[in-house]
Write a protein that holds these residues in place. Structure first.
Motif, mmCIF file in Angstrom:
data_model
loop_
_atom_site.group_PDB
_atom_site.id
_atom_site.type_symbol
_atom_site.label_atom_id
_atom_site.label_comp_id
_atom_site.label_asym_id
_atom_site.label_seq_id
_atom_site.Cartn_x
_atom_site.Cartn_y
_atom_site.Cartn_z
ATOM 1 N N VAL A 169 0.851 -1.187 0.000
ATOM 2 C CA VAL A 169 0.000 0.000 0.000
ATOM 3 C C VAL A 169 0.888 1.239 0.000
ATOM 4 O O VAL A 169 1.797 1.371 0.831
ATOM 5 N N PHE A 170 0.614 2.132 -0.931
ATOM 6 C CA PHE A 170 1.334 3.395 -1.056
ATOM 7 C C PHE A 170 0.375 4.534 -0.700
ATOM 8 O O PHE A 170 -0.841 4.390 -0.811
ATOM 9 N N GLU A 171 0.950 5.655 -0.306
ATOM 10 C CA GLU A 171 0.133 6.824 0.056
ATOM 11 C C GLU A 171 0.323 7.917 -0.989
ATOM 12 O O GLU A 171 1.447 8.159 -1.440
ATOM 13 N N LEU A 172 -0.776 8.583 -1.331
ATOM 14 C CA LEU A 172 -0.737 9.718 -2.260
ATOM 15 C C LEU A 172 -1.372 10.944 -1.620
ATOM 16 O O LEU A 172 -2.541 10.903 -1.229
ATOM 17 N N ALA A 173 -0.616 12.012 -1.511
ATOM 18 C CA ALA A 173 -1.097 13.360 -1.151
ATOM 19 C C ALA A 173 -1.551 13.462 0.301
ATOM 20 O O ALA A 173 -0.901 14.118 1.111
ATOM 21 N N ASN A 174 -2.672 12.863 0.654
ATOM 22 C CA ASN A 174 -3.167 12.928 2.029
ATOM 23 C C ASN A 174 -2.302 12.053 2.922
ATOM 24 O O ASN A 174 -1.949 10.932 2.553
ATOM 25 N N ASP A 175 -2.016 12.544 4.120
ATOM 26 C CA ASP A 175 -1.078 11.851 4.996
ATOM 27 C C ASP A 175 -1.783 10.840 5.897
ATOM 28 O O ASP A 175 -2.993 10.896 6.111
ATOM 29 N N SER A 176 -0.973 9.931 6.443
ATOM 30 C CA SER A 176 -1.425 8.911 7.390
ATOM 31 C C SER A 176 -0.277 8.629 8.344
ATOM 32 O O SER A 176 0.894 8.790 7.991
ATOM 33 N N THR A 177 -0.598 8.180 9.544
ATOM 34 C CA THR A 177 0.444 7.802 10.500
ATOM 35 C C THR A 177 0.758 6.315 10.438
ATOM 36 O O THR A 177 1.501 5.806 11.267
ATOM 37 N N SER A 178 0.207 5.594 9.466
ATOM 38 C CA SER A 178 0.427 4.159 9.362
ATOM 39 C C SER A 178 1.890 3.833 9.089
ATOM 40 O O SER A 178 2.518 4.425 8.211
ATOM 41 N N VAL A 334 4.636 10.604 -9.550
ATOM 42 C CA VAL A 334 5.684 9.973 -8.740
ATOM 43 C C VAL A 334 5.176 8.693 -8.098
ATOM 44 O O VAL A 334 5.848 7.653 -8.132
ATOM 45 N N VAL A 335 3.980 8.724 -7.503
ATOM 46 C CA VAL A 335 3.510 7.520 -6.810
ATOM 47 C C VAL A 335 3.246 6.387 -7.796
ATOM 48 O O VAL A 335 3.523 5.216 -7.500
ATOM 49 N N THR A 336 2.733 6.697 -8.985
ATOM 50 C CA THR A 336 2.487 5.654 -9.985
ATOM 51 C C THR A 336 3.805 5.019 -10.409
ATOM 52 O O THR A 336 3.922 3.787 -10.538
ATOM 53 N N ASN A 337 4.836 5.844 -10.607
ATOM 54 C CA ASN A 337 6.158 5.326 -10.937
ATOM 55 C C ASN A 337 6.770 4.547 -9.781
ATOM 56 O O ASN A 337 7.429 3.524 -9.988
ATOM 57 N N ALA A 338 6.559 5.014 -8.558
ATOM 58 C CA ALA A 338 7.110 4.317 -7.394
ATOM 59 C C ALA A 338 6.506 2.925 -7.248
ATOM 60 O O ALA A 338 7.205 1.969 -6.900
#
Length: 392
Positions: A169-178, A334-338
């Motif tokens: 699972v990757f994160e985009l834009a909105n943050d999380s503390t996971s 960036v996230v799609t490439n990551a």
């Protein structure tokens, strides 16, 4: 007596209908006036790559403060060797910011030859809906999931569930503390507030003001980006060379009508003493009509915490004076490439967090600003699914 108060409750329905019309016209007008993104492939994107060790259960800004930070440029990866299936969970697709993220995802999916499905929730008050969609994409066994969480913490259990089942699972834009995310791709959310407020202070000083009153329309209270905006604004206000009074903060979903209502309330309560309103991408444009109805648009200046194509046009028209830019299209690319780099085993050393560097646009630099890093092209309509054709 305040003009907004004079409208009376009997006019509230008319106000919202006018607001709807205005918003539709504003989007169309700004699309006609904002500079068009340049065609062609993106250059490497300026970022901060942050490597462990970082603060556990922390935000992206806490990773920035605690991790090993590399001033970097993120280069796009090569075409994938197989059509990986990637699910994206967006908060909604109701405003130009998320349309821009949609564009970044879809354009890179086409270039990389991977299959993507975008699942928007119904807004920041639809946590149950996003959690259900997360369960659905886990059950569908996507190769990877990219989530833009509605909350800093409420999505963490579902992210952990996906990881236990072997789905990155990757994160985009909105943050999380996971701590179960494979990579976070966002920006310094606190710096959004700092940069916007520092621009306001410089502008106030140019105007000869020694003290200013500001109000915030930051968005939904539990969203990580909103917490960052507000924290950054508070810090910058406390350190400012002039006195900055934050007279009110009104939280709410970034839906345009909800934000128009909140702006109306804000002006009814504080309008005559306000100097600036700072608002999110859905919030800042929504304050324009209430300001005009109150006759305060010459006195109160609007600054946006983030940039969209619509806001670029409104800056060009001088209805919004400035905007920070979190470069949503770049974050989505960036996230799609990551994800593809991870699935293909191309990542030699994986960062914990990638922060796309912020920009800032005002009337002085809008004519030369690189909007292609931020906004979808004029006329782009959201696409929720893409699959490469066999043999392509």
């Amino acid at each position: 007596m305040n003009i907004i108060s004079d409208l009376g409750s009997s006019c509230s329905r008319q106000f919202f209908m006018v607001a709807l019309l205005f918003c539709a016209l504003a989007v169309r007008a700004s699309a006609d006036t904002a500079p068009a993104p340049a065609a062609g492939a993106f250059e490497p994107i300026p970022v901060f790559s942050i490597y462990p060790p970082v603060k556990p259960d922390g935000t992206a800004d806490e990773a920035l403060a605690s991790g090993r930070v590399v001033d970097d440029r993120y280069a796009m990866t090569d075409r994938a060797n197989k059509p990986w299936r990637i699910a994206f969970l967006f908060p909604h697709i109701k405003d130009p910011y998320w349309v821009g993220c949609d564009y970044g995802v879809i354009s890179e999916a086409r270039r990389l030859g991977v299959a993507v499905d975008i699942f928007p929730a119904n807004g920041y008050d639809d946590m149950i809906g996003q959690l259900r969609k997360m369960d659905d994409v886990i059950a569908a066994k996507y190769d990877a999931i990219v989530i833009s969480p509605l909350s800093l913490t409420a999505n963490n259990a579902s992210i952990a569930k996906a990881r236990r089942l072997g789905i990155p699972v990757f994160e985009l834009a909105n943050d999380s503390t996971s701590d179960d995310l494979t990579i976070k791709v966002t920006t310094s959310l606190k710096s959004m507030g700092v940069d916007a407020t520092e621009w306001v202070v410089r502008d106030a000083q140019r105007r000869g003001l020694k003290e200013i009153n500001i109000a915030l329309l930051p968005g939904p209270s539990d969203a990580g980006w909103v917490k960052g905006e507000v924290a950054g604004t508070r810090d910058a206000a406390a350190k400012a060379a002039i006195k900055v009074n934050i007279v009110d903060i009104k939280y709410g979903d970034s839906d345009r009508i909800e934000q128009s209502r909140l702006a109306e309330q804000l002006l009814a309560e504080h309008g005559k003493k306000l100097d600036y309103i700072l608002g999110c991408t859905g919030c800042a444009p929504a304050a324009i009509l209430p300001l005009k109805l109150a006759g305060l648009n010459k006195r109160i200046r609007i600054v946006a915490y983030d940039l969209t194509r619509e806001i670029a046009g409104l800056i060009r028209n001088k209805e919004i004076v400035a905007s920070v830019d979190t470069k949503g299209v770049s974050q989505a690319r960036v996230v799609t490439n990551a994800v593809v780099s991870f699935l293909e085993g191309r990542s030699k050393e994986r960062p914990h967090t990638i922060l796309v560097k912020l920009g800032l646009v005002d009337y002085g630099n809008q004519a030369t600003y690189p909007f292609d890093t931020t906004t979808a092209p004029a006329g782009f309509r959201p696409v929720l699914s893409y699959a490469p054709r066999k043999g392509k």
